[in-house]
Structures are given as C-alpha cells and as structure tokens.
Design a protein around this motif. Sequence first.
Motif, PDB file in Angstrom:
ATOM      1  N   LEU A 219       0.895  -1.187   0.077  1.00  0.00           N
ATOM      2  CA  LEU A 219      -0.008   0.033  -0.091  1.00  0.00           C
ATOM      3  C   LEU A 219       0.792   1.398  -0.073  1.00  0.00           C
ATOM      4  O   LEU A 219       1.023   1.720   0.983  1.00  0.00           O
ATOM      5  N   GLU A 225      -4.661   7.770  -6.975  1.00  0.00           N
ATOM      6  CA  GLU A 225      -5.576   7.698  -5.953  1.00  0.00           C
ATOM      7  C   GLU A 225      -5.709   9.098  -5.325  1.00  0.00           C
ATOM      8  O   GLU A 225      -4.877   9.760  -5.395  1.00  0.00           O
ATOM      9  N   LYS A 293      -5.880   3.707   3.051  1.00  0.00           N
ATOM     10  CA  LYS A 293      -5.462   3.050   1.981  1.00  0.00           C
ATOM     11  C   LYS A 293      -5.897   1.938   1.463  1.00  0.00           C
ATOM     12  O   LYS A 293      -6.277   1.478   0.411  1.00  0.00           O
ATOM     13  N   ARG A 297      -8.103   1.024  -1.939  1.00  0.00           N
ATOM     14  CA  ARG A 297      -7.529   0.161  -2.837  1.00  0.00           C
ATOM     15  C   ARG A 297      -8.648  -1.029  -2.928  1.00  0.00           C
ATOM     16  O   ARG A 297      -8.723  -1.771  -3.968  1.00  0.00           O
TER      17      ARG A 297
END
Length: 516
Positions: A219, A225, A293, A297
């Motif tokens: 990560l 992102e 994170k 994700r």
Amino acid sequence: MDPQNPMPLKTHLVSSTDSPEFTHLTTSLTRSTIIALDAEWKPLRSHHPTYPTVSLLQLACQLGHELAAGDDSVVVFLLDLASVPLPSIWVLLRDAFVNPDVLKLGFRFKQDLVYLSSTFSSQGCDPGFDRVEPYLDITSIYQHLQQKQHGKKTPKETKSLATICKELLGISLSKELQCSDWSCRPLTEEQKTYAAMDAHCLLEIFNVFRVKVIREGILVHSPSEPHPAIVNLGLKQVLEKLDICNKVVRMKFCEAVDMVRATDVSNDITTVEGTTIMTQHRNTQPMDEFLLKVVSRYGEKILLGESDKKAKASKRKGKRRSSVGFKQGHYFDDWKGPAPWDLTVGGDGHPKFLCDVMVEGLAKHLRCVGIDAASPYSKKPESRELIDHANRENRVLLTRDAKLLRYEYLIKNQIYRVKSLLKNEQLLEVIETFQLKVSEDQLMSRCTRCNGRFIQKPLTTEEAVEAAKGFQRIPNCLFDKNLQFWQCMDCNQLYWEGTQYHNAVQKFIDVCKLNE
C-alpha cells in the motif's frame, strides 16, 4: 495460537437497551476503527416464500490503537434481536453500517443484510437497511493473499469460512451449530461461543492481511489515488486547495455526497413508530492512514436493490412421489429393524454403518467410540452408489437427506434418517436407536480418518519415526515423553496418547455417560 482455545473472547450479550452492555456497545461503536459483522437466524425449509427472521447480530469491534491495547482492543457484542426492541436500535445500526470512518468486515454478508433489512422492516423500521460501506469481504482478502502466494487468482466462492480459518489462522472453526434453532431463548453457552467466534475470526483474518501488506509494502500512495489528507478536511478547505480542486469538482455526484456527509456533524431527528431518536452522523475518530489506503484500494460496498428486499416464492412444483414405500411422514417413525448385522437374520453381531456426506461429522464420532462407520467411496456419490455400498457390506445407511428415503423399498431395514442436528446428539440418537453397547475400552480404537482398525501392538518412538518417514511429521516435543504410538492398518496414519487423546476420551465418557 492454541488450537484448542484459539481466540479467548471478551463477549457481551446485549438483550436490553437499559443494560450496561448496551451502553458499552454504543460507546464501542464510536471508538472502533473496524467492525466485523455476522448474523444468525433459525433455518427455514427450502424454498420458503419469506425471508427468515434474524435472531442474533454479532459485532466484533476493534478499537483504535490509541484508545486500547492488548486483548482489550477487541470486544465482541452479541445483539439479541429477539429481545431488544428493533426500533430502538435501528438508527444506531444504520449509522454504523454507513459510517465512513469505520471499515466493516464480513463473509458474504449481503445475504445477512437482506435478512436483517427484512427483519427490521417487519417491525416498522421502514425502509430497512440498504447498504454497508466501506466494506471488505473476507473472500476478497483471501483471494488477494492466495494470489500473492501462488501468483494466480482463486474463485471467490470456492472456500468456506472454516477452510479459510484453517489455512490462514491454523484453527478449526466448527460449523456444527450453524443450523441450530437461534430463535430459542436462552441461548446456550455453546451457541454464544460459536457466534462470537464467527465474528472475531474475521478480525483475525484481517490482521493476517494487515501484517502481509505492511511487510510487503503493497500500500504505497499512487498519483491516481485521491490524496488521503483530503478526507480530514472540510469541504470549504478542500475547494480552496487549487491543486486538487479540479479533481473534486469532477467527482461523481454520489462521491461528493459521501464527502459532505463525512464532514457533517449535525444531529438528525428520526421517528420510528412514534419513537424519537437523535443521531449524530459523525462522532468517531477518522481512519488512520493504513485503513484509508486499504479502503481506497480494496474497499467495496454492499447495496441492496428493491428486488433484494422481496422474497421470491419458489416456482418449483413438487414432484409426485411414488406410492411404493414413500408416504409423507412414514419414514420419520422410530427404527423398526432388525438391523442387517442382527444374529436373527444371519448377521455377525457387529454394528456397521455407512454415513453419507450430510452426517460425516457423525461418522467421526461413531469411530471415536469404536463403532464401524464407513464413508462413501466418492465425494459426491449417486443414490444408487450409496445403496449398493450399504447392501454389499450389510451396513445401515445413515443420512439426513429425506430424498434418499424414497429408496427404502430397495434397501429395506438398511436406511435411517438422523433427526438431530448436532453431532453429540446424533451420536446419542444412533446409540439409543440401535441399542449399541459402548464401553470405555472401545474409545479411540478406530482411525477417525478412514475408519480402519489399529495394529494390535503399539509402536515405540523409534518405530513410529521410521513408519512416519515421507508420510507424516511427528512433533519433536514428543520424543522425550516416552509415548506409545498406534498406527492404522488401512491408511497408516499414526496416533499417540497425548493431551488431545485424553481430552477426547474424557469428552466421549461424558457424552455417552459411561461414568454413571
């Protein structure tokens, strides 16, 4: 981790909104960073036209690391929906399900949510629950870990929770009580432990995942992102940041609404069946960087549509059953016998059973008390295979499959439908029905793996080591204990009289009441 007591649980049964346990639950929901969810209900007959009523909701809360440490960081709540007035907790649960600061874990939780929504809607809490977010399914975690380990994807639906627990945690998660009657009160201690373990193990699996991704540095922030820092800003401050302003205004409308909701701290007044409840949308600590994170994700959401909320009546038409030896209710009477091993019909006097896949746990229990209990040769045998197997070896076929009973005219006095759900009760039912004689000398005298008998003479440690080469590993800690080893004559599996052996012997002494 101790396989016999793998996860000592701090569990609270919440059966009243006036109880200290309920206060503890509401406080924990505001302090938790991760909540694992599971639900239990009384099983219904197949193709029932309505959804089952959820009797118990399990919430395993993992508190923020800055607020708790050690074993106190995890607590499991068993919310008794059969006792607590549902309108009084509807808003509390709804807000927990969509709280943007708390990651929710589940194992194929959509079905649970459908049943929860139906249960609350039936009590006037309309609309029922329609979403859980942010959400992460344990099957997704497992698939990710398997992909990293083996370099290929595995189908999500192929592994049960018990299998995943065995592979990732090294513990055996018993599913024996899954089909018990969860609507009965009071709940047994075994049911409480089972329910708490089902939720708590989800947190344990996530922690395995956490260690894995941190160790491998998976990560890391990607330019594609959204920057985590914007989540902790108000909408005005976000728009004032020129470098990310364009990203924000190009967001989808639903994402923008989520951001506004996440920064809103105002109170709402909600009325359910005349009950006024005040709720605050955001009263929790924001997620730490790691969870942000993870959600960015791997996060998902469960969304229920209108079609999910309506139970569909079965369109299957019942087949007309043969009048030969198959009448409704006829096969649920007591066993009439005689059994094929009975001396009066030319048998050898030694009870022998064939247990189909629906009672494979019963087969192991029968072996543990020294009774011959075979399993089918194939994993998914046809009905005719089972019948031929039972006929050929003069066994009684034990099953819970009512469909097999239509073949009783082919296998007269060689088929019995087990009525009990739990393995211990099934064992006692079979012992009583067939008037079996069980003694302490018989306990643990058969191989639980294949039903074979043990060799007559025990092996020394040296002989056992030689027999185990290339086949089975013997723990080093056993070498200095001067134990005796026993080997199955059929599959060559080695056994020894360690702690698990003595615990099993005592268990079956108690279950079969041999000390009375």
